[in-house]
Scaffold this motif. Sequence first.
Motif, mmCIF file in Angstrom:
data_model
loop_
_atom_site.group_PDB
_atom_site.id
_atom_site.type_symbol
_atom_site.label_atom_id
_atom_site.label_comp_id
_atom_site.label_asym_id
_atom_site.label_seq_id
_atom_site.Cartn_x
_atom_site.Cartn_y
_atom_site.Cartn_z
ATOM 1 N N LEU A 239 0.942 -1.426 0.072
ATOM 2 C CA LEU A 239 0.135 0.146 -0.086
ATOM 3 C C LEU A 239 0.850 1.510 0.008
ATOM 4 O O LEU A 239 0.530 2.366 -0.634
ATOM 5 C CB LEU A 239 -0.999 0.127 1.274
ATOM 6 N N ALA A 240 1.999 1.091 0.705
ATOM 7 C CA ALA A 240 2.796 2.465 0.837
ATOM 8 C C ALA A 240 3.325 2.678 -0.578
ATOM 9 O O ALA A 240 3.351 3.894 -1.127
ATOM 10 C CB ALA A 240 4.183 1.999 1.716
ATOM 11 N N GLY A 241 3.805 1.823 -1.363
ATOM 12 C CA GLY A 241 4.327 1.993 -2.814
ATOM 13 C C GLY A 241 3.234 2.371 -3.799
ATOM 14 O O GLY A 241 3.454 3.451 -4.284
ATOM 15 N N LEU A 242 2.041 1.858 -3.571
ATOM 16 C CA LEU A 242 0.769 1.948 -4.399
ATOM 17 C C LEU A 242 0.429 3.649 -4.202
ATOM 18 O O LEU A 242 0.373 4.247 -4.982
ATOM 19 C CB LEU A 242 -0.025 1.173 -4.404
ATOM 20 N N LEU A 243 0.429 3.797 -2.832
ATOM 21 C CA LEU A 243 -0.245 5.207 -2.609
ATOM 22 C C LEU A 243 0.797 6.498 -2.846
ATOM 23 O O LEU A 243 0.363 7.475 -3.297
ATOM 24 C CB LEU A 243 -0.684 5.037 -1.384
ATOM 25 N N ILE A 244 1.946 5.979 -2.735
ATOM 26 C CA ILE A 244 3.022 7.095 -3.162
ATOM 27 C C ILE A 244 2.939 7.113 -4.535
ATOM 28 O O ILE A 244 2.954 8.476 -5.171
ATOM 29 C CB ILE A 244 4.503 6.571 -2.662
ATOM 30 N N GLU A 245 3.030 6.280 -5.346
ATOM 31 C CA GLU A 245 3.041 6.466 -6.865
ATOM 32 C C GLU A 245 1.700 7.189 -7.453
ATOM 33 O O GLU A 245 1.569 7.848 -8.160
ATOM 34 C CB GLU A 245 2.931 5.052 -7.482
ATOM 35 N N THR B 26 -0.595 9.244 -5.121
ATOM 36 C CA THR B 26 -0.917 10.274 -4.271
ATOM 37 C C THR B 26 0.323 11.008 -3.980
ATOM 38 O O THR B 26 0.069 12.145 -3.420
ATOM 39 C CB THR B 26 -1.985 10.133 -3.251
ATOM 40 N N GLY B 27 1.443 10.569 -3.875
ATOM 41 C CA GLY B 27 2.541 11.004 -3.590
ATOM 42 C C GLY B 27 2.620 10.678 -1.791
ATOM 43 O O GLY B 27 2.188 9.800 -1.652
ATOM 44 N N PHE B 28 3.177 11.427 -0.979
ATOM 45 C CA PHE B 28 3.490 10.883 0.472
ATOM 46 C C PHE B 28 2.133 11.380 1.264
ATOM 47 O O PHE B 28 2.439 10.926 2.354
ATOM 48 C CB PHE B 28 4.753 11.433 0.989
ATOM 49 N N SER B 29 1.376 12.226 0.765
ATOM 50 C CA SER B 29 0.175 12.430 1.726
ATOM 51 C C SER B 29 -0.690 11.304 1.738
ATOM 52 O O SER B 29 -1.312 11.065 2.933
ATOM 53 C CB SER B 29 -0.412 13.843 1.181
ATOM 54 N N GLY B 30 -0.963 10.690 0.656
ATOM 55 C CA GLY B 30 -1.941 9.402 0.620
ATOM 56 C C GLY B 30 -1.617 8.480 1.784
ATOM 57 O O GLY B 30 -2.745 8.091 2.520
ATOM 58 N N PRO B 31 -0.421 8.062 1.887
ATOM 59 C CA PRO B 31 -0.136 7.013 2.763
ATOM 60 C C PRO B 31 -0.338 7.716 4.462
ATOM 61 O O PRO B 31 -0.969 6.606 5.116
ATOM 62 C CB PRO B 31 1.303 6.730 2.658
ATOM 63 N N TYR B 32 -0.140 8.585 4.666
ATOM 64 C CA TYR B 32 -0.516 9.224 6.013
ATOM 65 C C TYR B 32 -1.992 9.335 6.333
ATOM 66 O O TYR B 32 -2.228 9.310 7.257
ATOM 67 C CB TYR B 32 0.291 10.438 6.159
ATOM 68 N N PHE B 33 -2.711 9.589 5.268
ATOM 69 C CA PHE B 33 -4.096 9.920 5.764
ATOM 70 C C PHE B 33 -4.775 8.268 5.868
ATOM 71 O O PHE B 33 -5.713 8.116 6.889
ATOM 72 C CB PHE B 33 -4.810 10.371 4.278
ATOM 73 N N PHE B 34 -4.233 7.215 5.266
ATOM 74 C CA PHE B 34 -4.499 5.727 5.438
ATOM 75 C C PHE B 34 -3.888 5.423 6.914
ATOM 76 O O PHE B 34 -4.693 4.916 7.603
ATOM 77 C CB PHE B 34 -3.870 4.824 4.434
ATOM 78 N N LEU B 35 -2.793 5.975 7.351
ATOM 79 C CA LEU B 35 -2.204 5.395 8.715
ATOM 80 C C LEU B 35 -2.853 6.268 9.708
ATOM 81 O O LEU B 35 -3.155 5.330 10.641
ATOM 82 C CB LEU B 35 -0.751 6.104 8.741
ATOM 83 N N ILE B 36 -3.520 7.318 9.660
ATOM 84 C CA ILE B 36 -4.037 8.014 10.805
ATOM 85 C C ILE B 36 -5.296 7.335 10.968
ATOM 86 O O ILE B 36 -5.752 7.048 12.187
ATOM 87 C CB ILE B 36 -4.243 9.510 10.650
ATOM 88 N N GLY C 171 17.398 -0.739 -9.661
ATOM 89 C CA GLY C 171 16.582 0.179 -10.692
ATOM 90 C C GLY C 171 15.012 0.415 -10.862
ATOM 91 O O GLY C 171 14.779 0.564 -11.674
ATOM 92 N N VAL C 172 14.398 0.164 -9.593
ATOM 93 C CA VAL C 172 12.873 0.351 -9.529
ATOM 94 C C VAL C 172 12.523 1.512 -8.783
ATOM 95 O O VAL C 172 13.180 2.094 -8.029
ATOM 96 C CB VAL C 172 12.323 -1.073 -9.009
ATOM 97 N N GLY C 173 11.271 1.718 -8.893
ATOM 98 C CA GLY C 173 10.691 2.762 -8.262
ATOM 99 C C GLY C 173 9.699 2.503 -7.311
ATOM 100 O O GLY C 173 10.086 1.264 -6.641
ATOM 101 N N ALA C 174 9.184 3.490 -6.498
ATOM 102 C CA ALA C 174 8.407 3.367 -5.174
ATOM 103 C C ALA C 174 7.465 2.100 -5.517
ATOM 104 O O ALA C 174 7.335 1.224 -4.366
ATOM 105 C CB ALA C 174 7.609 4.599 -4.780
ATOM 106 N N GLY C 175 6.689 1.904 -6.498
ATOM 107 C CA GLY C 175 5.658 0.743 -6.470
ATOM 108 C C GLY C 175 6.358 -0.648 -6.370
ATOM 109 O O GLY C 175 5.887 -1.354 -5.488
ATOM 110 N N LEU C 176 7.323 -0.808 -7.219
ATOM 111 C CA LEU C 176 7.992 -2.342 -7.064
ATOM 112 C C LEU C 176 8.932 -2.249 -5.802
ATOM 113 O O LEU C 176 9.084 -3.388 -5.469
ATOM 114 C CB LEU C 176 8.864 -2.464 -8.499
ATOM 115 N N THR C 177 9.207 -1.211 -5.310
ATOM 116 C CA THR C 177 9.971 -1.233 -4.023
ATOM 117 C C THR C 177 9.043 -1.710 -3.060
ATOM 118 O O THR C 177 9.469 -2.504 -2.115
ATOM 119 C CB THR C 177 10.462 0.076 -3.557
ATOM 120 N N GLY C 178 7.924 -1.082 -2.959
ATOM 121 C CA GLY C 178 6.906 -1.703 -2.039
ATOM 122 C C GLY C 178 6.601 -3.100 -2.370
ATOM 123 O O GLY C 178 6.544 -3.891 -1.167
ATOM 124 N N ILE C 179 6.340 -3.598 -3.507
ATOM 125 C CA ILE C 179 6.197 -4.940 -3.617
ATOM 126 C C ILE C 179 7.357 -5.861 -3.169
ATOM 127 O O ILE C 179 7.106 -6.959 -2.739
ATOM 128 C CB ILE C 179 5.820 -5.300 -5.066
#
Length: 422
Positions: free
Chosen positions: A173-179, A181-191, A265-273
């Motif tokens: 979810l972290a990688g998906l939401l960052i891809e 919504t940026g970094f704000s989406g994960p923090y809305f989910f976390l709270i 050499g991968v981005g946030a989405g594949l890093t989360g996976i």
Amino acid sequence: MADNQPTAQANRTWSERVKGLLQQRDFRLMWAAGGLDNTGRWMDSVVMGLLVLDLTDSAFQVALLFVFRWTPMLAFALISGMIADRVNRWAIMMVARTVAVSVTAVLLVLVVTGTVEPWHLFIGSFFLGSLFVLDFPSRRSLIYDLVGSHRIVSAMSLESINSTLGRLIGPFLAGLLIELTGFSGPYFFLITAYVVAFVLILSVKTRGPARAASSDSFWRTVSRGFKYSVNNSVIRSVLIITLIMNAMAFSVESLFPVVARDHLGVGAGLTGILISAQAIGSLAAASVIASLAVVRYHGRIFCLGLSLQLLSLLFFALSPWYPVSFLMLVLAGLGAAGYSTMQSTIILISAEPEMRGTALGMLGQCIGVAAVGGLAVGVVANYFSAQAAVAMSVSLGLLLLVPAVFFSPLVRRPITPPVDTA
């Protein structure tokens, strides 16, 4: 009657044992809250790591974030264990969740307003680490109080499955939401997740009386807990192995986002996976362990799990291909499930009732050495590479664990449960 309980457990199917545990309202509430906590914990660690990497482009500062997360465990674990033996455990869990909600709310505001700095994340990581060290012995001791010695393996296996699901869902979810919504989406989910967990624990009815305060001084209690743990050969072996594993193996997980970006050499989405891969293996292994009616040789599962985990992490560090790296982390997760499930279980079974919280505090102290390991691998990664730091640390861990396992009683004899004096 107590003598017939293990036999009765053995005659029940896995689904019957799980159903029996989940029919206990308070265990069910704690298990659901634990699932949200675990998802949040793994999610916020990945989000923070990627955010620090984005802000600083520094492998050392990503590792430093890990150091701040685990320093509270190193500094306060034994104190937390003693508190769990003396204070109302439900109240401690409520304090921990209050910390989680408060810290996440502050970080959410900083991220949304675009004013977040690395030092904010370091401080947030420290307080969220403090949440875990407060919760660790109290939660496990309260679970033991709820289910008893004959169902503790099944309960700890469900806990491991819970943790594994969090480890699978959180980074993904972290990688998906960052891809997206940026970094704000994960923090809305976390709270949201932490608030719901707070409400679930608030609903637990079995809160138990506060323990009677000991007349012993702090240092006398520390000395007594240390001597008790060291003099018990089974607990001592678990603690020594935990020291090595957390210093040399667990600490390298701080560098996974750096390895993913710079080496694979991968981005946030594949890093989360990729970071979720360990959870896939752990979920499969924990399900198998949970299906076992009666386990006698807990130590063999413990040692087999840590061996598989270390060897898989070594091959992960040596792999130049994302699919192979993913597979190696799946295998590492298989080993981690056996190791982590039996780690607390062995201590809960071996310790005298009045010493369980303190013994778990000693375990937490050993887990906290991951902070030192994280600092060491961060320095090595700064001079060489994240990939080299992982390989060097895990190799040293393998060398140290060979004599530690060989001279321990964990493999040679079954773990003896405490005598029921009731």
